[in-house]
Design a protein around this motif. Structure first.
Motif, PDB file in Angstrom:
ATOM      1  N   GLY A  90      30.148 -23.491  28.274  1.00 33.30           N
ATOM      2  CA  GLY A  90      30.333 -23.478  26.830  1.00 33.30           C
ATOM      3  C   GLY A  90      29.039 -23.250  26.059  1.00 33.30           C
ATOM      4  O   GLY A  90      29.057 -22.690  24.962  1.00 33.30           O
ATOM      5  N   ILE A  91      27.907 -23.681  26.633  1.00 33.63           N
ATOM      6  CA  ILE A  91      26.621 -23.481  25.971  1.00 33.63           C
ATOM      7  C   ILE A  91      26.305 -21.986  25.871  1.00 33.63           C
ATOM      8  O   ILE A  91      25.762 -21.515  24.865  1.00 33.63           O
ATOM      9  CB  ILE A  91      25.503 -24.224  26.726  1.00 33.63           C
ATOM     10  N   PHE A  92      26.648 -21.247  26.922  1.00 36.91           N
ATOM     11  CA  PHE A  92      26.422 -19.799  26.887  1.00 36.91           C
ATOM     12  C   PHE A  92      27.226 -19.166  25.757  1.00 36.91           C
ATOM     13  O   PHE A  92      26.706 -18.323  25.012  1.00 36.91           O
ATOM     14  CB  PHE A  92      26.818 -19.179  28.224  1.00 36.91           C
ATOM     15  N   TRP A  93      28.476 -19.554  25.596  1.00 37.59           N
ATOM     16  CA  TRP A  93      29.313 -18.975  24.543  1.00 37.59           C
ATOM     17  C   TRP A  93      28.849 -19.422  23.161  1.00 37.59           C
ATOM     18  O   TRP A  93      29.045 -18.696  22.178  1.00 37.59           O
ATOM     19  CB  TRP A  93      30.774 -19.336  24.783  1.00 37.59           C
ATOM     20  N   LYS A  94      28.226 -20.598  23.088  1.00 38.22           N
ATOM     21  CA  LYS A  94      27.596 -21.003  21.828  1.00 38.22           C
ATOM     22  C   LYS A  94      26.461 -20.036  21.495  1.00 38.22           C
ATOM     23  O   LYS A  94      26.282 -19.631  20.341  1.00 38.22           O
ATOM     24  CB  LYS A  94      27.050 -22.431  21.963  1.00 38.22           C
ATOM     25  N   LEU A 136      16.567 -27.149   9.480  1.00 33.25           N
ATOM     26  CA  LEU A 136      16.639 -26.632  10.846  1.00 33.25           C
ATOM     27  C   LEU A 136      17.421 -27.548  11.780  1.00 33.25           C
ATOM     28  O   LEU A 136      17.812 -27.122  12.871  1.00 33.25           O
ATOM     29  CB  LEU A 136      15.224 -26.426  11.409  1.00 33.25           C
ATOM     30  N   GLY A 137      17.646 -28.784  11.358  1.00 35.42           N
ATOM     31  CA  GLY A 137      18.318 -29.734  12.238  1.00 35.42           C
ATOM     32  C   GLY A 137      19.789 -29.929  11.939  1.00 35.42           C
ATOM     33  O   GLY A 137      20.562 -30.311  12.820  1.00 35.42           O
ATOM     34  N   ALA A 138      20.206 -29.645  10.715  1.00 35.04           N
ATOM     35  CA  ALA A 138      21.608 -29.828  10.347  1.00 35.04           C
ATOM     36  C   ALA A 138      22.458 -28.703  10.920  1.00 35.04           C
ATOM     37  O   ALA A 138      22.091 -27.530  10.807  1.00 35.04           O
ATOM     38  CB  ALA A 138      21.753 -29.869   8.828  1.00 35.04           C
ATOM     39  N   PRO A 139      23.601 -29.040  11.555  1.00 32.82           N
ATOM     40  CA  PRO A 139      24.438 -28.000  12.174  1.00 32.82           C
ATOM     41  C   PRO A 139      24.876 -26.908  11.213  1.00 32.82           C
ATOM     42  O   PRO A 139      24.972 -25.749  11.581  1.00 32.82           O
ATOM     43  CB  PRO A 139      25.642 -28.798  12.701  1.00 32.82           C
ATOM     44  N   GLN A 140      25.135 -27.264   9.954  1.00 32.83           N
ATOM     45  CA  GLN A 140      25.645 -26.281   8.996  1.00 32.83           C
ATOM     46  C   GLN A 140      24.549 -25.419   8.389  1.00 32.83           C
ATOM     47  O   GLN A 140      24.841 -24.400   7.743  1.00 32.83           O
ATOM     48  CB  GLN A 140      26.437 -26.975   7.878  1.00 32.83           C
ATOM     49  N   ILE A 151      13.104 -17.974  17.298  1.00 33.13           N
ATOM     50  CA  ILE A 151      13.949 -19.172  17.377  1.00 33.13           C
ATOM     51  C   ILE A 151      13.333 -20.208  18.313  1.00 33.13           C
ATOM     52  O   ILE A 151      13.398 -21.411  18.045  1.00 33.13           O
ATOM     53  CB  ILE A 151      15.375 -18.796  17.828  1.00 33.13           C
ATOM     54  N   TYR A 152      12.718 -19.752  19.399  1.00 35.63           N
ATOM     55  CA  TYR A 152      12.156 -20.693  20.367  1.00 35.63           C
ATOM     56  C   TYR A 152      11.053 -21.535  19.743  1.00 35.63           C
ATOM     57  O   TYR A 152      10.967 -22.741  19.989  1.00 35.63           O
ATOM     58  CB  TYR A 152      11.607 -19.935  21.578  1.00 35.63           C
ATOM     59  N   VAL A 153      10.207 -20.917  18.931  1.00 33.48           N
ATOM     60  CA  VAL A 153       9.130 -21.668  18.292  1.00 33.48           C
ATOM     61  C   VAL A 153       9.665 -22.558  17.174  1.00 33.48           C
ATOM     62  O   VAL A 153       9.207 -23.689  16.991  1.00 33.48           O
ATOM     63  CB  VAL A 153       8.054 -20.707  17.742  1.00 33.48           C
ATOM     64  N   MET A 154      10.661 -22.079  16.437  1.00 29.31           N
ATOM     65  CA  MET A 154      11.175 -22.849  15.310  1.00 29.31           C
ATOM     66  C   MET A 154      12.001 -24.046  15.749  1.00 29.31           C
ATOM     67  O   MET A 154      11.841 -25.150  15.214  1.00 29.31           O
ATOM     68  CB  MET A 154      12.017 -21.944  14.403  1.00 29.31           C
ATOM     69  N   THR A 155      12.906 -23.846  16.696  1.00 28.84           N
ATOM     70  CA  THR A 155      13.841 -24.920  17.061  1.00 28.84           C
ATOM     71  C   THR A 155      14.006 -25.120  18.556  1.00 28.84           C
ATOM     72  O   THR A 155      14.609 -26.115  18.976  1.00 28.84           O
ATOM     73  CB  THR A 155      15.237 -24.625  16.476  1.00 28.84           C
ATOM     74  N   ALA A 199      20.816 -29.990  19.923  1.00 30.98           N
ATOM     75  CA  ALA A 199      22.109 -29.937  20.625  1.00 30.98           C
ATOM     76  C   ALA A 199      22.633 -28.503  20.723  1.00 30.98           C
ATOM     77  O   ALA A 199      23.813 -28.258  20.525  1.00 30.98           O
ATOM     78  CB  ALA A 199      23.135 -30.827  19.934  1.00 30.98           C
ATOM     79  N   HIS A 200      21.726 -27.572  21.056  1.00 27.02           N
ATOM     80  CA  HIS A 200      22.074 -26.152  21.253  1.00 27.02           C
ATOM     81  C   HIS A 200      22.620 -25.499  19.988  1.00 27.02           C
ATOM     82  O   HIS A 200      23.265 -24.454  20.067  1.00 27.02           O
ATOM     83  CB  HIS A 200      23.102 -25.995  22.388  1.00 27.02           C
ATOM     84  N   ASN A 201      22.360 -26.104  18.833  1.00 23.03           N
ATOM     85  CA  ASN A 201      22.914 -25.595  17.579  1.00 23.03           C
ATOM     86  C   ASN A 201      22.388 -24.203  17.230  1.00 23.03           C
ATOM     87  O   ASN A 201      23.108 -23.391  16.649  1.00 23.03           O
ATOM     88  CB  ASN A 201      22.593 -26.575  16.439  1.00 23.03           C
TER      89      ASN A 201
END
Length: 290
Positions: free
Chosen positions: A62-66, A150-154, A232-236, A241-243
Motif C-alpha cells: 500500500g505504501i507503493f500505491w501511496k 509539511l506535516g499535516a496530511p491535508q 521531497i527527500y530533503v524537505m520531508t 507517515a509516508h504522507n
C-alpha cells in the motif's frame, strides 16, 4: 548518391559521441535494473533468481500505491501549475520592456539553484514555529490559519507541489519564450489587421502556433514529475507517515535502507513504465483534442 551517403555518414559520426553517452548513462542502467529486478540481492551476497516475486511484492504494498498517488498529484500540479505559469511569464517577457534581461534572469533563477538549497529555503518558509509563512499570517491577525504545512496530511503534498512549481516554472518559461519568438511577425500583424487583439489573438493565433512547444513541455513535465526525489527527500523524506512519499523515495528506501536491490530495481522499472503510460495517455488526449 555519394554526396547523400557522405552527409548521412557525417551526421552519424557527429551524433555518435552523444549516442554512446546516452547508451552508457541511460540504456545500460535501465537494462541492468530490469535484470536485477528478477533477483533477490542485497548488493553483496549471492544473487538468487525469484522471477516476478519482487514485482508482486511491490504491487501488493500500500505504501507503493501511496507513492503512485503522490506522483500523480505532482504530475497534475506540474501540468496545471508550472506550464501555465511558465507560459504566462513567457508572454510577458516576449514584449519590449525596459530591463528585460534582468527580469528574465530573475525569473529563471530558481531553475539553476540546487534542489537541496531550494528545499532548505522553503523549509524556512513552511517552518511551524518560526517559518516565514506562519509569521506573516500572525502579522496580519490570521493566527488561526497557522499550520504545520509539511506535516499535516491535508497540506503536505500541496506545500511540496508549490515548491516544485517555484523551482521549475522558469524552465518551461524559456521553452515557451523560444516558441513565441519563432512565431512569424507577419502572422501577428495579419491578426491585428483582421481585428484579433489581446486575449482573442492569443487564444486563436498564438496558442495554436505553440502546439508543438506545448507538447514538448508536457513530456518534460510528466517525466520530471515521476523522477522527483531530492526536493521531497530533503524537505520531508517522504513523511510524516509516508504522507509525501513518492515512488523514487520508496525505491531509495527499499534499495539502500533495506538493502534490497532487487526490489528497488523492480520499483525503478515500474516508475519507467508508469511514466511511459502517462506520456502515451497525454499523447492520445492531445491528439483527440487537436
Amino acid at each position: 548518391m555519394n554526396i547523400t551517403k557522405r552527409m548521412g555518414l557525417a551526421i552519424f559520426v557527429g551524433m555518435l559521441p552523444a549516442l554512446i553517452i546516452y547508451i552508457g548513462i541511460a540504456m545500460i542502467p535501465v537494462a541492468m535494473s530490469f535484470y536485477y529486478s528478477f533477483f533477490n540481492w542485497n548488493g553483496l551476497s549471492h544473487m538468487s533468481f525469484i522471477g516476478l516475486d519482487n514485482y508482486i511484492s511491490v504491487l501488493k504494498d500500500g505504501i507503493f500505491w501511496k507513492g503512485v498517488t503522490n506522483n500523480l498529484f505532482m504530475m497534475l500540479s506540474g501540468i496545471l501549475g508550472q506550464l501555465p505559469v511558465g507560459l504566462f511569464f513567457a508572454v510577458i517577457l516576449n514584449r519590449s520592456l525596459r530591463g528585460l534581461k534582468v527580469y528574465r534572469s530573475v525569473l529563471f533563477l530558481p531553475v539553476i539553484i540546487s534542489a537541496v538549497i531550494v528545499s532548505l529555503i522553503w523549509n524556512m518558509v513552511y517552518g511551524t514555529e518560526s517559518g516565514l509563512l506562519n509569521n506573516v499570517l500572525g502579522l496580519f491577525g490570521l493566527g488561526s490559519w497557522k499550520q504545520n504545512w509539511l506535516g499535516a496530511p491535508q497540506w503536505g503534498m500541496l506545500s511540496v507541489s508549490i515548491t516544485y512549481l517555484w523551482q521549475n516554472y522558469g524552465f518551461y518559461m524559456v521553452i515557451f519564450l523560444a516558441g513565441l519568438q519563432n512565431i512569424p511577425e507577419e502572422i501577428r500583424e495579419a491578426a491585428v489587421m483582421d481585428g484579433a487583439t489581446g486575449w482573442k489573438r492569443f487564444w486563436l493565433i498564438t496558442l495554436p502556433m505553440l502546439k508543438e512547444t506545448i507538447w514538448v513541455t508536457l513530456i518534460f513535465s510528466i517525466s520530471n514529475s515521476f523522477r522527483i526525489f531530492d526536493l521531497i527527500y530533503v524537505m520531508t523524506a517522504g513523511g510524516p507517515a509516508h504522507n509525501t512519499e513518492v515512488m523514487t523515495i520508496y525505491m531509495y528506501t527499499q534499495a539502500f535502507n533495506n538493502s534490497d536491490f532487487g526490489l528497488g530495481s523492480s520499483v525503478s522499472i515500474l516508475i519507467l513504465l508508469f511514466s511511459l503510460i502517462a506520456i502515451y495517455a497525454a499523447k492520445l488526449i492531445t491528439r483527440r483534442n487537436g
